[in-house]
Design an enzyme around this catalytic site. Structure first.
Site, PDB file in Angstrom:
ATOM      1  N   GLY A 153       2.225  -5.687   5.609  1.00  0.00           N
ATOM      2  CA  GLY A 153       3.645  -5.494   5.937  1.00  0.00           C
ATOM      3  C   GLY A 153       3.826  -5.143   7.408  1.00  0.00           C
ATOM      4  O   GLY A 153       4.662  -5.734   8.112  1.00  0.00           O
ATOM      5  N   THR A 154       3.015  -4.206   7.880  1.00  0.00           N
ATOM      6  CA  THR A 154       3.106  -3.765   9.281  1.00  0.00           C
ATOM      7  C   THR A 154       2.752  -4.916  10.223  1.00  0.00           C
ATOM      8  O   THR A 154       3.421  -5.117  11.249  1.00  0.00           O
ATOM      9  CB  THR A 154       2.146  -2.564   9.513  1.00  0.00           C
ATOM     10  OG1 THR A 154       2.507  -1.529   8.598  1.00  0.00           O
ATOM     11  CG2 THR A 154       2.223  -2.043  10.929  1.00  0.00           C
TER      12      THR A 154
ATOM     13  N   ARG B 121      -3.613  -3.710  -5.390  1.00  0.00           N
ATOM     14  CA  ARG B 121      -2.447  -4.597  -5.427  1.00  0.00           C
ATOM     15  C   ARG B 121      -2.836  -5.980  -5.962  1.00  0.00           C
ATOM     16  O   ARG B 121      -3.358  -6.048  -7.055  1.00  0.00           O
ATOM     17  CB  ARG B 121      -1.823  -4.706  -4.030  1.00  0.00           C
ATOM     18  CG  ARG B 121      -0.299  -4.763  -4.075  1.00  0.00           C
ATOM     19  CD  ARG B 121       0.267  -4.904  -2.691  1.00  0.00           C
ATOM     20  NE  ARG B 121       0.308  -3.668  -1.964  1.00  0.00           N
ATOM     21  CZ  ARG B 121       1.372  -2.866  -1.910  1.00  0.00           C
ATOM     22  NH1 ARG B 121       2.463  -3.206  -2.541  1.00  0.00           N
ATOM     23  NH2 ARG B 121       1.342  -1.755  -1.228  1.00  0.00           N
TER      24      ARG B 121
ATOM     25  N   ASP C 235      -6.967  -1.724   0.247  1.00  0.00           N
ATOM     26  CA  ASP C 235      -7.046  -2.951  -0.562  1.00  0.00           C
ATOM     27  C   ASP C 235      -7.974  -4.012   0.043  1.00  0.00           C
ATOM     28  O   ASP C 235      -8.379  -4.936  -0.656  1.00  0.00           O
ATOM     29  CB  ASP C 235      -5.652  -3.583  -0.732  1.00  0.00           C
ATOM     30  CG  ASP C 235      -4.637  -2.624  -1.324  1.00  0.00           C
ATOM     31  OD1 ASP C 235      -5.054  -1.638  -1.969  1.00  0.00           O
ATOM     32  OD2 ASP C 235      -3.424  -2.839  -1.126  1.00  0.00           O
TER      33      ASP C 235
ATOM     34  N   GLN D 100      -7.666   7.542  -4.645  1.00  0.00           N
ATOM     35  CA  GLN D 100      -8.443   6.591  -3.831  1.00  0.00           C
ATOM     36  C   GLN D 100      -8.030   6.572  -2.372  1.00  0.00           C
ATOM     37  O   GLN D 100      -8.732   6.038  -1.521  1.00  0.00           O
ATOM     38  CB  GLN D 100      -8.264   5.164  -4.391  1.00  0.00           C
ATOM     39  CG  GLN D 100      -8.941   4.943  -5.698  1.00  0.00           C
ATOM     40  CD  GLN D 100      -8.306   3.818  -6.498  1.00  0.00           C
ATOM     41  OE1 GLN D 100      -8.800   2.701  -6.522  1.00  0.00           O
ATOM     42  NE2 GLN D 100      -7.207   4.091  -7.170  1.00  0.00           N
TER      43      GLN D 100
END
Ligand code: F6P
Length: 360
Positions: A114-115, A181, A137, A284
């Protein structure tokens, strides 16, 4: 251009072990090597939009290497092209004006997909930006590793090791659900590291009958327990991912969770052994990074500072074949790196008899 180099730093998206280590490395390198002034923005792009900034001194970033979280704060909602704080308005031009006003030469943005996508958009509007790949992830394209992944794998592996005790003692099927994800990297690596019997990842839809077959075979062969490492995004053939909640004001509103319960219920009717499920969750992402992640974060931070000094903008620093490298943001933005079927770690797992819950 201002007299001395002025560089902004922010952390975006979910927190991740190693964020502080990168902030420390970027800031120290820029101060020591380039005599730069470093400005930290609070809560990711939110701080850049709302002008919440503070100068980071050498002292401010000392002692951070081992500290979890981010001293700057973060947000996984603050997208300047669709800003939740102003009913989804595009405030990217305001950011460019503000950056010019405070005479910022460049921005180092530490974050995930996203960033990096936001960075690409801002770069196209003229911002000098360098990205640093963060996420437990490990799903960013262009880099062999993101920092945070090793720590998440270490924590998930320890959890699986501990679940072995109960599995063995009570002859149970124990299912551990990891984060990740839409990518199965954490479950795959922790599954291999713990010697899990079954690894379930989103990339390979699982067949309940096949998992039943594996568990029964183990029962009949005298190993009266089964350990299953399962990614939160894993789903049965033709089924859906388990959605925990929808966060409406987030750019990626879906939060996964509960896949292990879905599988647990499906197995219950077919097995004599009791089944127990554990969702590892944010454990995590918390706490101190592993030595590997501290090292990678430091190397990424130095590489990002070097990009700024060399005016090598519009790139993300990356680890490629054990070397520091850069990759254009446009090649990273809006993409996810999932586990390929022919990945060497899939092969390694199969070679020691691990099942992916589907004949392969
Ligand atoms: O991207 C990191 C991650 O921890 C994912 O593995 C997980 O699906 C998601 O973030 C959880 O997000 P949140 O912290 O908003 O619940």
């Amino acid at each position: 251009m201002s007299d001395s180099l002025r560089v902004g730093v922010l952390t975006g998206g979910g927190d991740c072990p190693g964020l502080n280590a990168v902030i420390r490395a970027v800031t120290k390198s820029l101060i020591l090597r380039d005599g730069a002034e470093v400005i930290g923005f609070e809560d990711g792009f939110e701080g850049l939009i709302e002008h919440r900034a503070r100068t980071l001194s050498y002292r401010d970033v000392s002692g951070l290497l081992t500290v979890g979280g981010t001293i700057l704060g973060t947000s996984n909602k603050a997208n300047p092209f669709d800003y939740f704080g102003r009913d989804g308005a595009d405030v990217s031009d305001e950011i460019l004006d503000y950056v010019r006003e405070i005479k910022l030469d460049a921005l180092v943005a530490i974050g995930g997909d996203g960033t990096m996508s936001i960075c690409h958009g801002l770069q196209e509007k003229g911002l000098n930006v360098v990205g640093v790949p963060k996420t437990i992830d490990n799903d960013l394209v262009g880099t062999d590793r993101t920092f945070g992944f090793d720590t998440a794998v270490t924590i998930a592996t320890e959890a699986l090791d501990r679940l072995h005790s109960t599995a063995q003692s009570h002859h149970r099927v124990m299912i551990l659900e990891t984060m990740g994800r839409y990518a199965g990297w954490i479950a795959l690596y922790a599954g291999i590291a713990s010697g899990s019997d079954v690894v379930l990842i989103p990339e390979f839809e699982y067949d309940v009958d096949e998992i039943v077959r594996v568990c029964r075979k183990r029962e009949q062969g005298g190993q009266r327990f089964t350990i299953i490492a399962m990614a939160e995004g894993a789903k049965p053939i033709g089924g859906e991912m388990a959605v925990l909640k929808v966060v409406e004001d987030s750019p990626d509103p879906i939060r996964l969770g509960g896949a292990c319960h879905v599988l647990g219920r499906a197995l219950e009717h077919h097995l004599d052994s009791e089944i127990r499920t554990t969702i590892l969750g944010h454990v995590q992402r918390g706490g101190t990074p592993t030595p590997y992640d501290r090292i990678l974060s430091t190397a990424f931070g130095e590489a990002a500072a070097r990009c700024v000094a060399d005016q090598n903008y519009g790139v993300m620093v990356a680890l490629q074949n054990s070397q520091m490298a850069t990759i254009p943001l446009e090649e990273v933005a809006h993409k996810t790196r999932t586990v390929p079927k022919d990945h060497e770690m899939v092969r390694a797992a199969l070679s020691v008899g691990t099942s992916f819950g589907v004949p392969m």
